[in-house]
Every structure is written in structure tokens, then in C-alpha cells.
Design an enzyme around this catalytic site. Structure first.
Site, mmCIF file in Angstrom:
data_model
loop_
_atom_site.group_PDB
_atom_site.id
_atom_site.type_symbol
_atom_site.label_atom_id
_atom_site.label_comp_id
_atom_site.label_asym_id
_atom_site.label_seq_id
_atom_site.Cartn_x
_atom_site.Cartn_y
_atom_site.Cartn_z
ATOM 1 N N GLU A 33 0.429 -1.161 0.159
ATOM 2 C CA GLU A 33 0.352 -0.382 0.102
ATOM 3 C C GLU A 33 0.987 0.911 0.336
ATOM 4 O O GLU A 33 1.813 1.492 0.906
ATOM 5 C CB GLU A 33 -0.746 0.032 1.323
ATOM 6 C CG GLU A 33 -1.684 1.431 1.130
ATOM 7 C CD GLU A 33 -2.802 1.434 -0.147
ATOM 8 O OE1 GLU A 33 -2.389 2.774 -0.075
ATOM 9 O OE2 GLU A 33 -3.086 0.655 -1.090
ATOM 10 N N GLY A 39 -7.348 0.707 3.253
ATOM 11 C CA GLY A 39 -8.347 1.180 2.813
ATOM 12 C C GLY A 39 -8.856 1.901 1.157
ATOM 13 O O GLY A 39 -9.733 1.592 0.936
ATOM 14 N N THR A 144 -5.436 -1.667 -6.959
ATOM 15 C CA THR A 144 -4.527 -0.204 -7.906
ATOM 16 C C THR A 144 -5.709 0.887 -7.767
ATOM 17 O O THR A 144 -5.886 1.963 -7.045
ATOM 18 C CB THR A 144 -3.341 -0.331 -8.110
ATOM 19 O OG1 THR A 144 -3.725 0.080 -9.633
ATOM 20 C CG2 THR A 144 -2.318 -0.242 -7.759
ATOM 21 N N GLY A 181 -21.324 16.936 -13.237
ATOM 22 C CA GLY A 181 -21.347 16.090 -13.972
ATOM 23 C C GLY A 181 -22.630 15.118 -12.499
ATOM 24 O O GLY A 181 -22.439 15.702 -11.826
ATOM 25 N N LEU A 187 -24.264 13.979 -7.369
ATOM 26 C CA LEU A 187 -25.824 14.104 -6.945
ATOM 27 C C LEU A 187 -25.236 13.768 -5.283
ATOM 28 O O LEU A 187 -25.517 14.533 -4.489
ATOM 29 C CB LEU A 187 -26.547 13.329 -7.858
ATOM 30 C CG LEU A 187 -26.844 13.596 -9.007
ATOM 31 C CD1 LEU A 187 -27.900 12.162 -9.661
ATOM 32 C CD2 LEU A 187 -27.248 14.548 -9.216
ATOM 33 N N GLU A 204 -24.707 18.925 -15.878
ATOM 34 C CA GLU A 204 -24.595 17.435 -16.957
ATOM 35 C C GLU A 204 -24.532 17.050 -18.551
ATOM 36 O O GLU A 204 -25.686 17.760 -18.765
ATOM 37 C CB GLU A 204 -26.121 17.019 -16.512
ATOM 38 C CG GLU A 204 -25.802 15.200 -16.972
ATOM 39 C CD GLU A 204 -24.698 13.947 -17.113
ATOM 40 O OE1 GLU A 204 -23.810 13.616 -18.281
ATOM 41 O OE2 GLU A 204 -24.434 14.305 -16.150
ATOM 42 N N VAL A 238 -19.274 21.902 -19.177
ATOM 43 C CA VAL A 238 -18.388 23.403 -18.788
ATOM 44 C C VAL A 238 -16.986 23.138 -19.580
ATOM 45 O O VAL A 238 -16.451 22.222 -19.894
ATOM 46 C CB VAL A 238 -17.543 23.209 -17.106
ATOM 47 C CG1 VAL A 238 -17.038 23.826 -16.857
ATOM 48 C CG2 VAL A 238 -19.473 23.328 -16.300
ATOM 49 N N ASP A 314 -11.235 -1.180 -10.191
ATOM 50 C CA ASP A 314 -11.752 -0.261 -10.309
ATOM 51 C C ASP A 314 -11.098 -0.670 -11.752
ATOM 52 O O ASP A 314 -10.728 0.417 -12.983
ATOM 53 C CB ASP A 314 -11.290 0.923 -9.482
ATOM 54 C CG ASP A 314 -12.605 1.604 -8.994
ATOM 55 O OD1 ASP A 314 -13.700 0.665 -9.114
ATOM 56 O OD2 ASP A 314 -12.980 1.941 -7.905
ATOM 57 N N HIS A 446 -45.482 -6.091 8.179
ATOM 58 C CA HIS A 446 -46.049 -5.045 7.906
ATOM 59 C C HIS A 446 -46.336 -4.314 9.334
ATOM 60 O O HIS A 446 -46.532 -4.438 9.902
ATOM 61 C CB HIS A 446 -47.280 -5.258 7.888
ATOM 62 C CG HIS A 446 -48.458 -4.433 7.217
ATOM 63 N ND1 HIS A 446 -49.395 -3.282 6.335
ATOM 64 C CD2 HIS A 446 -49.824 -3.305 8.174
ATOM 65 C CE1 HIS A 446 -49.462 -2.576 6.613
ATOM 66 N NE2 HIS A 446 -50.260 -2.638 7.610
#
Length: 467
Positions: A33, A39, A144, A181, A187, A204, A238, A314, A446
Site C-alpha cells: 500500500e 482501505g 490499485t 457531472g 449528486l 450534466e 463546462v 476499478d 407490515h
């Protein structure tokens, strides 16, 4: 003999989960790391701190606007922003400490420094003072993660022009904030500062917010956010940000081209997406192939073109979601231990942690139409849900899409209070190939918000009871 069975580079949700699972399966494991804390982005400057601020800002807003409707009279709440930021930091520290504890508990060695792959079986670790050492391993997992996608021509200084990192650490509430964005990150963080008093405008490029999500959800959710005070400029881009006195001048043009307008802002949040982070990894030297977007190419078992080198999260193709990375981490650890690791990419939920929340899993109506799939739709509004009425949380709806011939659930989409928790019953049904009737005939307590999901499912195969 290699020193380790596995070395994982990166300790975000994908990396640390992969390391823990591998250690549990008997593999001698280490992590590398580059940051001082474990983390990754998620725990330190992403998922966890943003949720702390989202919850705190929601409580602040509720105390000022919602209590009186419930018969609770209190003085107008005062914002203690440093105190709110301390809450965020305490939450981050607790989670990060928890990961360090899990590393020790599972006897995983932690190497702090920049990791570089020298080739199959060799990882060089360079610490902060420039000292380099080489560790040997049978297998390497690249975990990574990702980094902020830059906006061409706009330099992020994390003071006035900020990424998600800077937006989590502002020293005061901006008068005017422009969010570039209309995706999840923009958001969520825009809603935080909107609730705390900022005038927020979202710009956007696409004609809708939450681009990949179901169009019905997107339209309804945008109406809710507008009612909360957020403004939107869709199909817009933009093209520049200039400092003007103490503020910023933001040039906005139609996405299709046309005359620009200039908007004033105190803070500009750039949230146009993220990109795979592979800087300094030595992928070229190691011979690891990446695609045209810089993502590491892998096969169906997460292996790169180089034997013994794998990648997850990712940094590879797929939704940039912490839980997707976690599941891939478990899967690759199981594969390396000789088991049959697997991830069902058709059942990966996505959640927007605003108030109300948005949650989605499976196919959207747009995707089903494009694929020529015949489907049925069941929809139930929270205005007809008893628990929602009791909590003054009637915004939104639950929607179930099922195969017209087999009744198999193909997608579930919810906008409403607690949507991020409710989506998981849909995930379980879909994981086992269940039908809308299976979901609709399952007894639900319920009164609960989840009854709206049941009613929507009933609407897909028969008719809902309460609408």
C-alpha cells in the site's frame, strides 16, 4: 521457493478483501500500500466519509425542516461544520483501524510503499525515503483502484475547484456550488452541501442524470432533487473555469454546441467519473496489456496475459463499485486456492446514497427494449405505503421488470427512503433465478417500506393489492 503465495498491490475494498480471503484459504499473503493508511479511496476519501457527511447533513436538514411535522418543536438547529467533519474523520479512523486489525488477525504482512511489478513473481516496494526492496511471490493481484477523471482545461486545486476529495473537506459552506457531472458522486456530494445551505447547480453532458440507470427512475429522482432546491442544466458542458475576484466564473455551453453562458460559483466540484489507476506499476516493463482506456485486460478468471499476474476492481472493466471489487477479490483468492471463484455480473446492485436513496439491480427498461426482450412492468408508489406515510417519506416508487414469458425477474429499480437496503431482496431473488411471483408471494412484514417491492412484483405478474 517464493516468499509469498500471493502479493496484493492496493488495499481498497478489492485488495484487502482478496488478501483476507486468500489468507483464510491458507495462502501466505502480503499487501503493498502506497498510502500511510489501509482501505484505499473507499475508506479514506470516498464511500465511508461521504456516507458520514450524507447522514449528518440529512439529520441537520430533518431537524430544521421535518421535526415540526411530527409534532416535535425544537429551536432552529445550528451547523457546527468542524464538528460534522470530526464525525467524518472519526468514522474513517475507526474503519481504517479495523482493516489494520484484520491484517494482523489473518497474519497478512503489510508493506508500505509504492509497488512496482518487475515481472512475474517479483514486486518492488519503494518506501517514502526512496529505499527499494523486492519481494517474491507466486502470484500478484493488481488492485490499485481508480483516480478522479480530469476535466480538460480545468485544473483541480482542491480549494475552489475540487474533486470528490476536496468536496469532503470544505472549511465552510459555499454560497454557490456548481457540480460538473450528474452521476452518483456529484449528486451525493451536491446534496450534502445543498442541505447545509449551498445553492447547488448540476451541469450534466447527457440529457438525463444517472445516465446508466433506468430512465423512469432518473426523471422521478431529478424532480425530487429539484423540489429539494437543486438546479440542473442537462445536455450541457463546462468549457472553462476562471477565477474572478474571490469566486469563480464557469463557462457552460450546450453539449450540441451553441452560445455559452457564464455562471458564478464559490466552489466547482468536478465529478465526471473515474479512471483506472496504474501509474508507476511498471505494467509496460512487466508486459501486462491494458486496453485503450488504461484498464488492465483480464480473462474470465481475472488473469492478465502474464502468468501469475491478476487484476480486480476499478482497474479492470466493469462498474466502479466497492462491492463489485470485493466479490472479485474473493473470487480470485478462491481461484488461486484451487476453488471455483465466480461473480455474477448480472446481479450487481448500484445505490445512490442521497435522501431519498436510489437503488438498482439488473436490466433497465431501456436495455430490455434495445435487446428486444419482451417484459412486464410492475410499479408501486410509496404514497400508497403505510410505513412511508407514517415517516413522511412518500417520495418515489419501486419498479419490477420481469420476463413476459417466464416471469423471471430481470431488473428492480427503487427510489425511496431506504432503497439501498430494500434492493437486496431483489438481488437474492435474481441470484436464484426467481420470478416476480416468487417475490410477490413472499410474506413481507407490515408495515414496512419493503412491502412496496412486494406490491411492485405483484404488479408484474398479477395486480398489486393497494393501488
Amino acid at each position: 521457493m517464493s516468499q509469498y503465495d500471493l502479493v496484493v498491490i492496493g488495499t481498497g475494498p478489492g485488495g484487502y478483501v482478496c488478501a483476507i480471503k486468500a489468507a483464510q484459504l491458507g495462502l501466505k499473503t502480503a499487501v503493498v500500500e502506497k498510502e500511510a493508511t489501509l482501505g484505499g479511496t473507499c475508506l479514506n476519501i470516498g464511500c465511508i466519509p461521504s456516507k458520514a457527511l450524507l447522514h449528518a447533513s440529512e439529520m441537520f436538514h430533518e431537524a430544521g425542516h421535518g421535526f415540526e411535522k411530527l409534532g416535535i418543536k425544537v429551536a432552529k438547529p445550528k451547523l457546527d461544520l468542524p464538528g460534522m467533519m470530526k464525525h467524518k474523520s472519526d468514522v474513517v479512523d475507526a474503519n481504517v483501524s479495523g482493516i489494520s486489525f484484520l491484517m494482523k488477525k489473518n497474519k497478512i504482512d503489510v508493506h508500505t510503499g509504492m509497488g512496482k511489478i518487475l515481472g512475474a513473481g517479483k514486486v518492488e516496494v519503494t518506501d517514502n525515503d526512496g529505499t527499494a526492496s523486492v519481494i517474491e511471490t507466486k502470484n500478484i493481484v493488481i488492485a490499485t483502484g481508480s483516480d478522479v477523471m480530469p476535466l480538460p482545461g480545468v485544473e483541480i486545486d482542491e480549494k475552489q475547484i475540487v474533486s470528490s476529495t476536496g468536496a469532503l473537506d470544505l472549511e465552510k459552506v459555499p454560497g454557490k456550488m456548481i457540480v460538473v457531472g450528474g452521476g452518483v458522486i456529484g449528486l451525493e456530494l451536491g446534496s450534502v452541501w445543498n442541505r447545509l445551505g449551498a445553492e447547488v447547480t448540476v451541469v450534466e453532458f447527457m440529457p438525463k442524470i444517472l445516465g446508466p440507470m433506468d430512465g423512469d427512475i432518473s426523471k422521478n429522482f431529478q424532480r425530487i432533487l429539484k423540489k429539494q432546491g437543486m438546479a440542473f442544466k442537462l445536455s450541457s458542458k463546462v468549457t472553462g473555469v476562471e477565477k474572478k475576484g474571490k469566486g469563480l466564473a464557469v463557462s457552460v455551453e450546450p453539449a450540441a454546441g451553441g452560445d455559452a453562458e457564464v455562471l458564478e460559483a464559490d466552489i466547482v466540484l468536478v465529478a465526471i467519473g473515474r479512471r483506472a489507476y496504474t501509474e508507476g506499476l511498471g505494467l509496460d516493463q512487466a508486459g501486462v496489456v491494458v486496453d485503450d482506456r488504461g484498464r488492465v485486460q483480464i480473462d474470465n478468471h481475472y488473469k492478465t496475459n502474464v502468468d501469475g499476474i491478476y487484476a480486480i476492481g476499478d482497474v479492470v472493466v466493469g462498474p466502479m463499485l466497492a462491492h463489485k471489487a470485493e466479490d472479485e477479490g474473493v473470487a480470485v483468492a478462491e481461484i488461486l486456492a484451487g476453488q471455483a471463484g465466480h461473480v455474477n455480473y448480472d446481479v450487481i446492485p448500484g445505490v445512490v446514497y442521497t435522501q431519498p436513496e436510489v437503488a438498482s439491480v439488473g436490466k433497465t427498461e431501456e436495455e430490455l427494449k434495445a435487446a428486444g426482450v419482451e417484459y412486464k412492468t410492475g410499479k408501486f408508489n410509496f404514497t400508497a405505503n403505510g410505513r412511508a406515510r407514517a415517516m413522511n417519506a412518500t417520495d418515489g416508487f419501486a419498479k419490477v421488470l420481469s420476463d413476459a414469458k417466464t416471469d423471471q425477474v430481470l431488473g428492480v429499480h427503487i427510489v425511496g427512503f431506504g432503497a439501498g437496503e430494500m434492493i437486496h431482496e431483489a438481488c437474492v431473488v435474481m441470484e436464484f433465478g426467481g420470478s416476480a411471483e416468487d417475490l410477490g408471494r413472499t410474506c413481507h412484514a407490515h408495515p414496512t417500506m419493503s412491502e412496496a417491492v412486494k406490491e411492485a412484483a405483484m404488479g408484474a405478474f398479477a395486480k398489486p393489492i393497494h393501488s
